[in-house]
Scaffold this motif. Structure first.
Motif: not given
Length: 667
Positions: A524, A526, A466, A540
């Motif tokens: 991932v 965002w 990570r 993550v």
């Protein structure tokens, strides 16, 4: 004092000698191989001279080239360090013949103690007990096997010349003797130019205790107390300490006297070490120790003796070589506290301690009172397969043994190494092992406790993955000028964004990465642009194994996130995890087409092949031997099958991962 010194060695011991010599006002002259042209010891010396290509036999073992450099530079003396030529009588003789002072004992003493069989006979005449075994001249395999049968298993095969665990094999049963003998002879010939061996009874519950001796040219001989070197792996020392746990004043006096008499018997001069093996089943007893050998040189572990005595042994070597009288007698010496030394190696404990090579992307040691670090490398250097894999020695000194072990463990925990795999986490666990701390150990302690010490394969470090992915994203954004996304959650145009842009809600992007050679697909997530908490919402995850936010990454120990040319090395608790962008074109075609290739586990030299195309092999059968960093590593068949192809020849240098043998497995 001698005006100048040529150091006929490399690495940390060359650096250590240079520091003392320069403090004494001596001019220092280094010699180096092509592989060491940019090494730290070369930079430290007042001048440096090339003596040959990387292999030691073509450089550091070339007496003629070293003597020629000494003559050209007007060197007043030569210090051999340890290893290489340090215990070669012909080197001491060559120095004398050239009118150059050899910083070490006379050639006669090296000859007397340099061969283990002759040394044992010599000290036995003086009444010093020796380990039962065969120390004679006959070297025929059948004869040595017969002697091993007479001695009784387990036995220890040891090279007659040299030390450091090279040419030393423990044999548990008669069926394994022949292969062990061949391996010991090959290692001995490669490391010392002498394939001869001796065979001894393996002492159960052995403690390896050695006595540091020092002698001048005026007949004065003293001992500087003992060191315990029982924590070993493959007969190589891992952690050493002084004084020895459980040592009584009576036993110290008896062992010290035996060591001094052994030195006197050969007219010894300078620093030397007399090594004993003690039967530790009922603690240390003065009637249960045996002479093993005398090392006619400075030892790797000499810093622990320096710590408890307050002496600089290299300075004493120079003063004795200059003809000075020892400035103290036995009664003037005392023990101050306790010192412990750990050898930090470039090796992988999770893969049976295979040597590891490559660039040192980061190297950082803590600085504390009572802590000493001896190293011959720095960040940016390459660890090559040509020499010993030791990166550094970390030494802690404190009033008590417990405090010294605690200080050493703390220092190892604060040490950062990124590049070649290392044993730093393993060393820390050793220092913290309850049995070792209680003084309940012998030379088999490490082998018996590999699981508890972490020297077994570990799974993927999810947290390291990570952090590595977050670092890769950070590096990519930084390179493209998009750090505003992580700091402000906005960019000049949505079409410029590199974050899995979508029209509504949180944005999620799939990202394949390479983790220590294995593909892992991470997700991932965002943050939504404009959200006030974007710094805390970059997430993550993969397969439910891990999740985390960018705020955790930004607050982590950034020292352990080391950028490389390929990606990033994440260092957590001494373990390294390599994380890089996945390259779809970097595919192992051999694996995909079902080929069963036996590959080189590390950079090294293929020294032996035991099979040929068309030959049937059984699971576990020895196929070949690769030598790296002075040690042999056997390659075995992973399953029953047939040899399809031999892709290398004995004598070739091979790269890590190189295909050596291809097998057709039985279905």
């Amino acid at each position: 004092m001698l005006e100048s010194v040529l150091i006929a060695n490399r690495g940390e011991i060359a650096c250590r000698i240079i520091r003392t010599a320069q403090r004494l006002g001596m001019r220092t002259i280094a010699v180096h191989s092509e592989a060491d042209a940019g090494a730290l010891f070369v930079q430290m010396a007042d001048e440096a001279h090339l003596i040959g290509p990387a292999p030691a036999r073509d450089s550091y073992l070339r007496i003629d080239r070293i003597i020629n450099v000494a003559k050209r530079t007007g060197a007043a003396s030569i210090h051999p360090g340890y290893g290489f030529l340090s215990e070669r009588a012909e080197f001491a003789e060559a120095c004398a013949g050239a009118g150059i002072v050899f910083v070490g004992p006379p050639a006669s003493a090296i000859n007397a103690m340099g061969l283990k069989d002759a040394a044992k006979a010599l000290v036995q005449q003086a009444g010093v007990p020796v380990v039962p075994g065969y120390h004679g001249a006959q070297q025929e395999p059948d004869f040595l096997r017969l002697k091993a049968d007479e001695i009784g298993y387990p036995v220890l095969i040891k090279a007659v010349a040299g030390g450091g665990g090279k040419g030393m094999k423990r044999v548990e049963r008669a069926a394994d003797f022949e292969a062990a003998l061949e391996s010991a002879q090959r290692e001995a010939a490669s490391a010392f130019g002498d394939p001869r061996v001796l065979v001894e009874k393996y002492v159960l519950s052995p403690r390896h205790i050695e006595i540091q001796v020092f002698a001048d040219r005026h007949g004065n001989v003293v001992h500087l107390f003992e060191r315990d070197c029982s924590l070993q792996r493959r007969h190589q020392k891992v952690i050493e300490e002084a004084p020895a746990p459980g040592m009584t004043p009576e036993m110290r006096a008896v062992m010290g006297k035996a060591a001094v008499e052994a030195a006197r018997a050969v007219g010894y001069v300078g620093a030397g070490t007399v090594e004993f093996i003690a039967d530790g089943r009922e603690g240390l007893r003065s009637d249960r120790f045996y002479f093993m050998e005398m090392n006619t040189r400075l030892q790797v572990e000499h810093p622990v003796t320096e710590a408890i005595t307050g002496l600089d042994l290299v300075e004493l070597q120079f003063r004795v070589a200059s003809g000075e009288v020892l400035p103290f007698g036995q009664g003037d010496l005392g023990i101050d506290g306790h010192a412990v030394e750990a050898r930090l190696y470039a090796e992988d404990p999770e893969k049976e301690f295979l040597p590891s090579t490559g660039k040192l992307w980061a190297l950082d040691f803590p600085e504390h009172e009572g802590l000493r670090v001896d190293t011959g490398v720095q960040a940016g250097d390459e660890v090559t397969p040509f020499y010993d894999p030791m990166i550094a020695k970390v030494i802690a000194h404190a009033p008590t043994r417990g405090e010294a072990l605690e200080k050493l463990a703390e220092a190892l925990g604060q040490t950062l190494v990124a590049g070649p795999k290392t044993n730093v986490a393993f060393l820390k666990k050793l220092c913290e092992a309850p049995q070792f701390g209680a003084g309940q150990f012998d030379t088999g302690f490490i082998d018996r406790n590999l699981d508890a010490l972490g020297a077994v394969p570990h799974g993927v470090d999810a947290e390291a993955v990570r952090l590595g992915v977050l670092k890769l994203i950070d590096m990519e954004l930084d390179a493209r000028g998009y750090h505003a996304l992580m700091r402000n959650g906005s960019a000049s145009s949505p079409w410029d964004e590199q974050d899995g842009f979508q029209l509504g809600g949180a944005r999620e992007q799939g990202l394949p990465v390479d983790v220590d050679g294995e593909r892992i697909d991470v997700a991932v997530q965002w943050p939504v642009p404009g959200d006030a908490h974007t710094d805390e919402e970059l997430v993550v995850s993969w397969g439910g194994k891990a999740s985390g936010m960018v705020s955790d990454y930004l607050s982590s120990d950034m020292r352990g996130l080391v950028p490389t040319e390929e990606g990033v090395i994440v260092v957590r608790a001494g373990r390294q995890t390599r994380v890089s962008p996945y390259d779809p074109f970097n595919v192992d075609l051999e694996h995909l087409n079902g080929s069963n290739a036996v590959k080189a586990p590390m950079h090294g030299k293929l020294v032996a092949l035991f099979v040929k195309p068309g030959e049937r092999v059984g699971k576990g059968q020895r196929l070949a031997i690769v030598e790296a960093m002075k040690m042999e590593h056997a390659l075995v068949a992973p399953a029953d099958g047939e040899v399809e192809e031999i892709a290398a020849e004995p004598g070739m240098q091979v790269a890590e991962g190189a295909r050596l043998i291809v097998l057709k497995m039985e279905e």
